[in-house]
Design a protein around this motif. Sequence first.
Motif, short mmCIF file in Angstrom:
data_model
loop_
_atom_site.label_atom_id
_atom_site.label_comp_id
_atom_site.label_asym_id
_atom_site.label_seq_id
_atom_site.Cartn_x
_atom_site.Cartn_y
_atom_site.Cartn_z
N SER A 43 0.82 -1.21 0.00
CA SER A 43 0.00 0.00 0.00
C SER A 43 0.86 1.27 0.00
O SER A 43 0.49 2.27 -0.62
N ARG A 44 2.03 1.23 0.65
CA ARG A 44 2.92 2.41 0.65
C ARG A 44 3.42 2.73 -0.76
O ARG A 44 3.58 3.89 -1.11
N THR A 45 3.67 1.69 -1.53
CA THR A 45 4.11 1.90 -2.92
C THR A 45 3.03 2.61 -3.71
O THR A 45 3.29 3.58 -4.43
N ILE A 46 1.81 2.16 -3.57
CA ILE A 46 0.68 2.76 -4.30
C ILE A 46 0.47 4.20 -3.85
O ILE A 46 0.26 5.09 -4.68
N LYS A 47 0.58 4.45 -2.57
CA LYS A 47 0.43 5.82 -2.06
C LYS A 47 1.57 6.72 -2.57
O LYS A 47 1.35 7.90 -2.85
N SER A 48 2.76 6.17 -2.72
CA SER A 48 3.87 6.94 -3.30
C SER A 48 3.58 7.29 -4.75
O SER A 48 3.87 8.40 -5.20
N LEU A 49 2.99 6.35 -5.48
CA LEU A 49 2.63 6.61 -6.88
C LEU A 49 1.56 7.71 -6.96
O LEU A 49 1.63 8.57 -7.84
N ILE A 50 0.62 7.68 -6.04
CA ILE A 50 -0.42 8.72 -5.99
C ILE A 50 0.25 10.08 -5.77
O ILE A 50 -0.07 11.07 -6.45
N ASN A 51 1.18 10.14 -4.83
CA ASN A 51 1.88 11.41 -4.55
C ASN A 51 2.69 11.89 -5.74
O ASN A 51 2.73 13.10 -6.02
N ARG A 52 3.32 10.98 -6.46
CA ARG A 52 4.08 11.37 -7.65
C ARG A 52 3.15 11.97 -8.71
O ARG A 52 3.48 12.97 -9.34
N LEU A 53 1.99 11.34 -8.88
CA LEU A 53 1.02 11.85 -9.87
C LEU A 53 0.47 13.21 -9.46
O LEU A 53 0.20 14.05 -10.31
N LEU A 54 0.31 13.42 -8.15
CA LEU A 54 -0.12 14.75 -7.68
C LEU A 54 0.94 15.79 -8.00
O LEU A 54 0.61 16.88 -8.48
N LYS A 55 2.22 15.48 -7.75
CA LYS A 55 3.30 16.42 -8.03
C LYS A 55 3.41 16.72 -9.52
O LYS A 55 3.76 17.83 -9.90
N LYS A 56 3.10 15.74 -10.35
CA LYS A 56 3.15 15.92 -11.80
C LYS A 56 1.88 16.59 -12.33
O LYS A 56 1.77 16.85 -13.52
N LYS A 57 0.93 16.82 -11.43
CA LYS A 57 -0.35 17.43 -11.79
C LYS A 57 -1.13 16.59 -12.79
O LYS A 57 -1.90 17.11 -13.60
N ALA A 58 -0.94 15.27 -12.72
CA ALA A 58 -1.70 14.35 -13.56
C ALA A 58 -3.01 13.97 -12.88
O ALA A 58 -3.96 13.57 -13.55
#
Length: 128
Positions: A43-58
């Motif tokens: 779940s931490r990996t998935i949450k990290s991916l969510i945060n990356r997508l937020l930073k990329k404004k995707a």
Amino acid sequence: MPKNTKKVISPAELKVLDVLWENSPLSASQIVEALENVESWHSRTIKSLINRLLKKKAIGHHQDGYRYLYYPLLKKNEYLKTTSSGFIRGLFGGKISPLVAHFAKHEKISKEDLQELKAILQELESDD
């Protein structure tokens, strides 16, 4: 892609986007639940991916009580157009016929695919 999105979306991030394109808005736990059954990610990996997508404004989010709900800012058709155009430009000089020829020579094209390609070409010719 939205104008602020300049970074490339990784294959793992794309899986999160696929979940959100299919159904949104979703909470982080709903995204985790959808991907844990498909991928062997923590779940931490998935949450990290969510945060990356937020930073990329995707993707964007809004607060709903004590949780955040996530939704795509990047439209699937925009992503596909940008990605496929770059792929064709980079590998085939922007020309589609060498792309089709490559796949025809190196991949098995089913009769159904061939019929569909013919129908698309006929439709394109009739539009001219």
